[in-house]
Design an enzyme around this catalytic site. Structure first.
Site, PDB file in Angstrom:
ATOM      1  N   ARG A  75      -5.035  -1.351  -8.815  1.00  0.00           N
ATOM      2  CA  ARG A  75      -3.820  -1.161  -8.017  1.00  0.00           C
ATOM      3  C   ARG A  75      -3.096   0.080  -8.501  1.00  0.00           C
ATOM      4  NH1 ARG A  75      -3.078  -3.514  -3.074  1.00  0.00           N
ATOM      5  NH2 ARG A  75      -4.000  -5.583  -3.075  1.00  0.00           N
ATOM      6  N   GLU A 117      -0.602   5.716  -0.099  1.00  0.00           N
ATOM      7  CA  GLU A 117      -1.859   5.919   0.605  1.00  0.00           C
ATOM      8  C   GLU A 117      -1.608   6.064   2.098  1.00  0.00           C
ATOM      9  OE1 GLU A 117      -4.496   2.725  -0.466  1.00  0.00           O
ATOM     10  OE2 GLU A 117      -4.359   3.157  -2.612  1.00  0.00           O
ATOM     11  N   HIS A 174      -9.683   4.540  -1.756  1.00  0.00           N
ATOM     12  CA  HIS A 174      -9.494   3.083  -1.764  1.00  0.00           C
ATOM     13  C   HIS A 174     -10.657   2.379  -1.062  1.00  0.00           C
ATOM     14  CE1 HIS A 174      -6.170  -0.213  -2.020  1.00  0.00           C
ATOM     15  NE2 HIS A 174      -7.372  -0.696  -2.323  1.00  0.00           N
TER      16      HIS A 174
END
Length: 339
Positions: free
Chosen positions: A251, A280, A299
């Site tokens: 994370r 993001e 990601h």
């Protein structure tokens, strides 16, 4: 009695995977409708009061009319959706955590929310090790040079080469489904593994200061909680031996990214690799885009065909339990059924 279900898949956890898994689990008695969400072609983001979801409240509300069960990865379960979805009783999230669901509002509305723990553990563990190797052996940088027609012999200069995994110490912060698999892979390379996780007891467990002082490689696998927010900052990075490598595929909130850029620019860190970020997509002008010796992926550590199949299977099993009147295995709001 027929149960009306909405499969709200996307371009990763496909509707055909969701429907097929539910048909295997519940061969008859389901009336399944479909809604295709735009993720990951269109990034997720905040929707209403939830943090990570596809912005499809309007189409979701329409699709949920008369629906009792929704199976999805990215659909937003917000107060607005709940207010309109009067027949909804079960919301199955095919992610490791139900971050696209307002649990308090769901509980108040009498909607059970489930999630899919461990769905991407293998994929994320493998990607973590790939990132670690890519950063240590300068694979993206050297490939880019060769693709541009540049042969750089200076990568072989002693100060420009990284350490080997065999015989090195790797510190893992977090030892859940992903961290434990990373440890198993790294031990196969001949690395010594240290672990910091207050929730597990292992022979290799140490306090964070000792782990940092001894680790040539640091990989983060902790959960995002208020206690772990920015747990690796400037002081922690400085405590690592000079020439270390840092990997974060967990994370973005676990790591102080400005401190990471400082440590890379100063040369204290040999390299770093990231799959998760504080924002993001990465905004234009971010230091991450110009900091040296940094490997990044968008990601996608959990992205594998098996992850999508696992997600569909875990959610379908919950649908099966619901239709049979059995307790749900991965209930995110157990207070719904408290006396």
């Amino acid at each position: 009695m027929t149960v009306r279900v909405l499969a709200a898949g996307d371009h990763f956890v496909l509707n055909r995977l969701l429907v097929a898994a539910m048909r295997r689990e519940v061969p008859s008695g389901l009336a399944v409708g479909e809604l295709t969400l735009p993720w990951p072609v269109v990034p997720f983001g905040p929707v209403g009061e939830v943090r990570e979801a596809s912005d499809v409240e309007d189409s979701l509300i329409e699709a949920l009319r008369g629906v009792e069960v929704c199976v999805t990865q990215m659909a937003p379960l917000t107060e607005r959706v709940l207010a309109e979805a009067r027949d909804l009783r079960l919301f199955c999230v095919t992610r490791g955590g139900p971050v696209n669901a307002n649990l308090a509002a769901a509980t108040k509305a009498g909607v059970a929310v489930t999630f899919a723990p461990g769905r991407n553990a293998v994929a994320t563990a493998e990607h973590t090790v790939a990132l670690l190797l890519a950063a240590t052996r300068r694979i993206p940088q050297t490939h880019a040079d060769l693709a541009a027609g540049v042969w750089r012999g200076d990568y072989y200069v002693y100060d420009n080469v990284g350490p080997e995994l065999e015989g090195s110490t790797v510190g893992l912060v977090g030892y859940g489904a992903i961290g434990s698999r990373v440890a198993r892979i790294l031990r196969g390379f001949g690395a010594e593994v240290l672990v910091h996780d207050p929730y597990v007891e292992l022979e290799e467990s140490v306090e964070l200061p000792e782990l940092l002082a001894r680790s040539r490689f640091l990989s983060l696998h902790a959960r995002a909680t208020p206690e772990t927010d920015a747990m690796i900052g400037a002081a922690e990075l400085a405590a690592l031996p000079r020439g270390s490598v840092v990997v974060n595929s967990a994370r973005g909130s676990l790591l102080d990214y400005d401190a990471l850029c400082d440590a890379l620019e100063s040369g204290h860190l040999f390299g770093a690799a990231l799959d998760v970020f504080p924002e993001e997509p990465i905004p234009a002008g971010s230091r991450l885009l110009t900091t040296p010796n940094l490997v990044m992926t968008p990601h996608l550590a959990g992205g594998s065909k098996q992850t999508a199949a696992n997600a569909a299977r875990i959610a379908a099993e919950e649908v099966g339990r619901y239709t049979r009147g059995e307790p749900l295995a991965h209930l995110a709001n157990p207070e719904l059924f408290s006396p």
